[in-house]
Design a protein around this motif. Structure first.
Motif, PDB file in Angstrom:
ATOM      1  N   TRP A  44      46.823  24.943  60.628  1.00  0.00           N
ATOM      2  CA  TRP A  44      46.207  25.965  61.515  1.00  0.00           C
ATOM      3  C   TRP A  44      47.303  26.798  61.889  1.00  0.00           C
TER       4      TRP A  44
ATOM      5  N   PHE B  55      49.804  27.642  60.174  1.00  0.00           N
ATOM      6  CA  PHE B  55      49.761  27.991  58.591  1.00  0.00           C
ATOM      7  C   PHE B  55      48.793  29.286  58.441  1.00  0.00           C
ATOM      8  N   PHE B  56      47.571  28.899  58.832  1.00  0.00           N
ATOM      9  CA  PHE B  56      46.585  29.981  58.617  1.00  0.00           C
ATOM     10  C   PHE B  56      46.564  31.170  59.665  1.00  0.00           C
TER      11      PHE B  56
ATOM     12  N   CYS C  92      49.241  32.379  60.764  1.00  0.00           N
ATOM     13  CA  CYS C  92      50.532  32.886  60.173  1.00  0.00           C
ATOM     14  C   CYS C  92      50.008  33.789  58.846  1.00  0.00           C
ATOM     15  N   CYS C  93      49.227  33.407  58.083  1.00  0.00           N
ATOM     16  CA  CYS C  93      48.648  34.203  56.965  1.00  0.00           C
ATOM     17  C   CYS C  93      47.804  35.280  57.671  1.00  0.00           C
ATOM     18  N   GLY C  94      47.201  35.116  58.821  1.00  0.00           N
ATOM     19  CA  GLY C  94      46.348  36.132  59.194  1.00  0.00           C
ATOM     20  C   GLY C  94      47.379  37.358  59.969  1.00  0.00           C
TER      21      GLY C  94
ATOM     22  N   ILE D   6      50.565  38.024  59.115  1.00  0.00           N
ATOM     23  CA  ILE D   6      51.476  38.719  57.968  1.00  0.00           C
ATOM     24  C   ILE D   6      50.795  39.769  57.536  1.00  0.00           C
ATOM     25  N   PRO D   7      49.750  40.225  57.045  1.00  0.00           N
ATOM     26  CA  PRO D   7      49.158  41.264  56.610  1.00  0.00           C
ATOM     27  C   PRO D   7      49.086  42.402  57.669  1.00  0.00           C
TER      28      PRO D   7
ATOM     29  N   GLN E 132      52.681  43.656  58.013  1.00  0.00           N
ATOM     30  CA  GLN E 132      52.992  44.357  56.574  1.00  0.00           C
ATOM     31  C   GLN E 132      52.647  45.841  56.846  1.00  0.00           C
TER      32      GLN E 132
ATOM     33  N   TRP F 194      40.941  33.584  66.649  1.00  0.00           N
ATOM     34  CA  TRP F 194      41.239  32.302  65.880  1.00  0.00           C
ATOM     35  C   TRP F 194      41.108  31.239  66.974  1.00  0.00           C
TER      36      TRP F 194
END
Length: 359
Positions: A21, A23-24, A26-28, A30-31, A34, A47
């Motif tokens: 969780w 990891f996911f 953090c993946c949300g 990062i975009p 950026q 989340w």
């Protein structure tokens, strides 16, 4: 020990879920970073609702409703939950605009321009519906994982049940051997006592060694091959004590027996029958035993002369059928057993793969 292992396994699973969780999420994040978008409370609500829906479906709904074929109630609850999360986020958490954090931009008059991105609250209805799609994906993933988990548990339980059945059957077969062996050995000692032989004491000592091995060395699923062969040698010595003619009893062992394991009391039934049917009414015995170990293969041969008019080898006690059943359970794909009778000679040839460790 089982409870401790189960607790450690549960702890590992919980830590794995937490890591995934994080990891996911953090993946949300990062975009957004950026693209220099600010993210508000809706990001956390989003989340949190994903996690809540995942475990609601994974832990409760699938087990209590779907797997019990309560399909209507299952889908009704999921539809309500998805709509509740979607509408709540649209009404209370999704903002009208979201500022973009970026370099300062000025118009031709020098006024700062603030870039803004319109979000779902002011978007068309079709885009608002799209907010619920991630929830459907969460439901699908949790359902797949739960199904795979239940399948794994079911297969594991079936394997445990099958092993328990096999172990119970093996224990039953082993218990059959002990009385059968003891009956034959006592007959041998009785024959010596009947002759008032001085060898009775030696026979009793040998029998005690055999019984000690059977009581204390055969609890494991496998024993050292050299111990099993010593047991066979002691049994043969006990038989020799009671016989009149032992010139035609031959045992030949070839190969390295060290660090190799075999199912205990696996070969003795064949040898018992060889002495039983290989001895004539005068006490003369014709038995040949050969054991060859090459790498992990064991070749076992036992031959005995028989008088067809005096014996029916198909009805040779519990020994042969016992050993055949045990071989099927313990070496289902790694043994070959050939039993033949020709020219008054009864022959057993067994080949099997030896174990490399104790079980």
């Amino acid at each position: 020990m089982k409870l401790l292992a189960k607790a450690k396994n549960s702890k590992r699973i919980i830590l794995l879920h937490i890591f995934l969780w994080i990891f996911f999420i953090c993946c949300g994040i990062i975009p957004l970073l950026q693209n220099r978008y600010q993210f508000g409370i809706d990001f956390f609500v989003e989340w949190f609702s994903y996690i809540l829906l995942f475990y609601l479906n994974y832990i409760y709904l699938t087990s209590k409703l779907l797997f019990k074929k309560e399909y209507a109630l299952y889908f009704a609850i999921l539809l309500f939950v998805v709509l509740f999360f979607t509408v709540s986020r649209l009404l209370f958490f999704v903002t009208d605009f979201q500022e973009v954090i970026g370099p300062k931009i000025y118009d031709h008059l020098g006024n700062k321009i603030i870039l803004k991105k319109m979000l779902l609250k002011n978007a068309p209805f079709i885009f608002k519906i799209g907010l619920s799609f991630p929830y459907l994906i969460i439901i699908f993933i949790s359902l797949i994982l739960k199904t795979l988990s239940e399948y794994y548990i079911q297969q594991k339980n079936e394997l445990i049940a099958e092993n328990d059945r096999k172990n119970a059957e093996l224990r039953y077969l082993r218990k059959q051997i002990n009385p059968h062996f003891l009956f034959n050995s006592l007959n041998a000692i009785y024959a010596l006592a009947n002759k008032k032989s001085d060898l009775v004491t030696d026979a009793i000592v040998t029998l005690s060694e055999l019984m000690r091995y059977m009581l204390y060395e055969t609890d494991s699923k496998s024993v050292l091959l050299e111990k099993e062969i010593n047991y066979i040698k002691n049994y043969i010595e006990l038989q020799k004590l009671r016989l009149n003619d032992i010139e035609n009893i031959h045992i030949n062992i070839q190969g390295n027996t060290q660090n190799k394991y075999i199912e205990p009391l696996l070969l003795i039934s064949f040898i018992e029958n060889a002495f039983k049917f290989g001895t004539d009414y005068k006490g003369a015995t014709r038995v040949r035993i050969k054991i060859v170990i090459k790498d992990n293969d064991l070749d076992f041969l036992v031959e005995n002369r028989i008088e067809k008019k005096n014996v029916n080898t198909k009805n040779s006690g519990i020994g042969i059928s016992n050993i055949e059943n045990r071989l099927k359970l313990l070496y289902p794909d790694s043994h070959t057993l050939i039993i033949s009778e020709e020219d008054n000679t009864y022959k057993v040839l067994l080949n099997l793969k030896l174990d490399q460790m104790q079980y």
